[in-house]
Design a protein around this motif. Structure first.
Motif, PDB file in Angstrom:
ATOM      1  N   LEU A  46       0.767  -1.153  -0.223  1.00 48.57           N
ATOM      2  CA  LEU A  46      -0.539  -0.137  -0.336  1.00 48.57           C
ATOM      3  C   LEU A  46       1.161   1.131   0.396  1.00 48.57           C
ATOM      4  O   LEU A  46       0.967   1.913  -0.817  1.00 48.57           O
ATOM      5  CB  LEU A  46      -1.050  -0.086   1.151  1.00 48.57           C
ATOM      6  N   ILE A  47       2.008   1.478   0.820  1.00 44.33           N
ATOM      7  CA  ILE A  47       2.874   2.180   1.026  1.00 44.33           C
ATOM      8  C   ILE A  47       3.131   2.921  -0.943  1.00 44.33           C
ATOM      9  O   ILE A  47       3.338   3.882  -0.969  1.00 44.33           O
ATOM     10  CB  ILE A  47       3.627   2.097   1.699  1.00 44.33           C
ATOM     11  N   PRO A  99       5.852   8.920   5.356  1.00 42.15           N
ATOM     12  CA  PRO A  99       6.603   8.625   6.683  1.00 42.15           C
ATOM     13  C   PRO A  99       5.618  10.567   7.161  1.00 42.15           C
ATOM     14  O   PRO A  99       6.125  11.275   6.233  1.00 42.15           O
ATOM     15  CB  PRO A  99       7.960   8.578   7.259  1.00 42.15           C
ATOM     16  N   HIS A 100       4.959  10.368   7.828  1.00 44.90           N
ATOM     17  CA  HIS A 100       3.905  11.577   9.065  1.00 44.90           C
ATOM     18  C   HIS A 100       5.119  11.714   9.563  1.00 44.90           C
ATOM     19  O   HIS A 100       5.103  11.167  10.584  1.00 44.90           O
ATOM     20  CB  HIS A 100       2.591  11.156   9.071  1.00 44.90           C
ATOM     21  N   ILE A 101       5.013  12.993  10.080  1.00 43.45           N
ATOM     22  CA  ILE A 101       5.833  12.876  11.993  1.00 43.45           C
ATOM     23  C   ILE A 101       5.022  12.985  12.871  1.00 43.45           C
ATOM     24  O   ILE A 101       5.496  12.791  13.879  1.00 43.45           O
ATOM     25  CB  ILE A 101       6.340  14.914  11.672  1.00 43.45           C
ATOM     26  N   TYR A 133      -4.662  10.949   2.133  1.00 45.60           N
ATOM     27  CA  TYR A 133      -3.945   8.859   2.830  1.00 45.60           C
ATOM     28  C   TYR A 133      -3.745   9.346   3.720  1.00 45.60           C
ATOM     29  O   TYR A 133      -2.978   9.994   4.286  1.00 45.60           O
ATOM     30  CB  TYR A 133      -3.535   8.330   2.088  1.00 45.60           C
ATOM     31  N   TYR A 134      -4.250   8.149   4.540  1.00 50.65           N
ATOM     32  CA  TYR A 134      -3.473   8.684   6.373  1.00 50.65           C
ATOM     33  C   TYR A 134      -3.296   6.894   6.552  1.00 50.65           C
ATOM     34  O   TYR A 134      -4.516   5.583   6.323  1.00 50.65           O
ATOM     35  CB  TYR A 134      -4.167   9.347   7.197  1.00 50.65           C
ATOM     36  N   LEU A 135      -2.381   6.302   6.355  1.00 49.17           N
ATOM     37  CA  LEU A 135      -1.137   4.646   7.089  1.00 49.17           C
ATOM     38  C   LEU A 135      -1.115   4.174   8.321  1.00 49.17           C
ATOM     39  O   LEU A 135      -0.058   5.265   8.481  1.00 49.17           O
ATOM     40  CB  LEU A 135      -1.163   4.321   5.897  1.00 49.17           C
ATOM     41  N   LEU A 136      -1.986   4.079   8.504  1.00 53.35           N
ATOM     42  CA  LEU A 136      -1.230   3.154  10.539  1.00 53.35           C
ATOM     43  C   LEU A 136      -0.803   1.830   9.621  1.00 53.35           C
ATOM     44  O   LEU A 136      -1.466   1.563   9.531  1.00 53.35           O
ATOM     45  CB  LEU A 136      -1.705   3.268  11.355  1.00 53.35           C
ATOM     46  N   THR A 137       0.867   1.703  10.551  1.00 51.20           N
ATOM     47  CA  THR A 137       1.054  -0.343  10.484  1.00 51.20           C
ATOM     48  C   THR A 137       1.570  -0.764  11.109  1.00 51.20           C
ATOM     49  O   THR A 137       2.047  -0.280  12.552  1.00 51.20           O
ATOM     50  CB  THR A 137       2.072   0.119   8.990  1.00 51.20           C
TER      51      THR A 137
END
Ligand code: GUN
Length: 171
Positions: free
Chosen positions: A11-12, A19-21, A52-56
Motif C-alpha cells: 500500500l505504501i 512517513p508523517h511526523i 491518505y493516512y496509513l498506520l502499520t
C-alpha cells in the motif's frame, strides 16, 4: 486480477505514501488550488485539503497533536483504529474507526479544530489500517502542534497514562 497481497508495504508503494511526523504514512491527494484561499487567524489557507493516512505494525501510532482546522476522517481498509480525543475542557473521548459498523465502529469521524487527537492501530489480521482525511480550512503545519509529553501531562494530569503511551519521550 492482481494476485499481489495487500500489505502495508504494497500500500505504501502503490499509494506513494511517505512517513508523517506524527507517525504513520501519508500523501496529500487534494488541495483546492482552483478556488480562492480562505482567511484564517493564522493566514491564508486552501479551502480544503485531503490526505491518505496509513498506520502499520511498524508505525502503529499517530501521536497526540492539535489541529486548528476541522478534520473529517473516512475509514477505507484494514484493521480498526482507536482514536483518543482530549477536548478543551479536559474530557476524553475514545472511539474506534473500522468496517464493523454493526459492532459500533465508525466509518466517518468528525474532529473539530481545537482538540488533541491521537490514533492507534488495533492489531488485527491485516497489520495496517487505511483512512482518508479531509481538512478545512486546508492543512498547514502552522496550524498543527505536536504534543509535548511534559506539557500535555501538566495540562491534563488525569490522562497521564494515555498521554505517555501516545506521545514520544523527548526527555
Ligand atoms: N494532516 C492532515 N492533512 C495533512 C496534510 O495535508 N499534510 C500533512 N503533513 N499532514 C496532514
Amino acid at each position: 486480477m492482481n494476485s499481489r497481497p495487500m500489505t502495508a508495504s504494497s500500500l505504501i508503494a502503490t499509494l506513494a505514501l511517505e512517513p508523517h511526523i506524527e507517525g504513520g504514512f501519508f500523501r496529500r491527494t487534494y488541495q483546492a488550488d482552483h478556488r480562492d484561499r480562505i482567511g484564517t487567524e493564522g493566514g491564508q489557507r486552501f479551502l480544503m485539503t485531503s490526505i491518505y493516512y496509513l498506520l502499520t505494525e511498524e508505525s502503529p501510532v499517530g501521536q497526540f497533536h492539535f489541529n486548528q482546522s476541522d478534520i473529517l476522517h473516512y475509514f477505507h481498509l484494514g484493521d480498526a483504529i482507536e482514536y483518543n480525543l482530549i477536548h478543551a475542557d479536559g474530557s476524553l473521548q475514545t472511539l474506534v474507526m473500522g468496517s464493523d459498523v454493526l459492532a459500533g465502529q465508525h466509518l466517518q469521524l468528525h474532529v473539530p479544530g481545537g482538540i488533541w487527537k491521537a490514533s492507534r492501530l488495533l492489531s488485527g489480521s491485516n497489520s495496517f489500517g487505511l483512512i482518508s482525511e479531509a481538512v478545512s480550512p486546508g492543512f498547514d503545519f502552522a496550524d498543527m502542534e505536536m504534543g509535548n509529553r511534559q506539557k500535555l501531562t501538566a495540562q491534563y494530569p488525569q490522562h497521564r497514562a494515555l498521554i505517555e503511551k501516545l506521545t514520544r519521550d523527548e526527555g
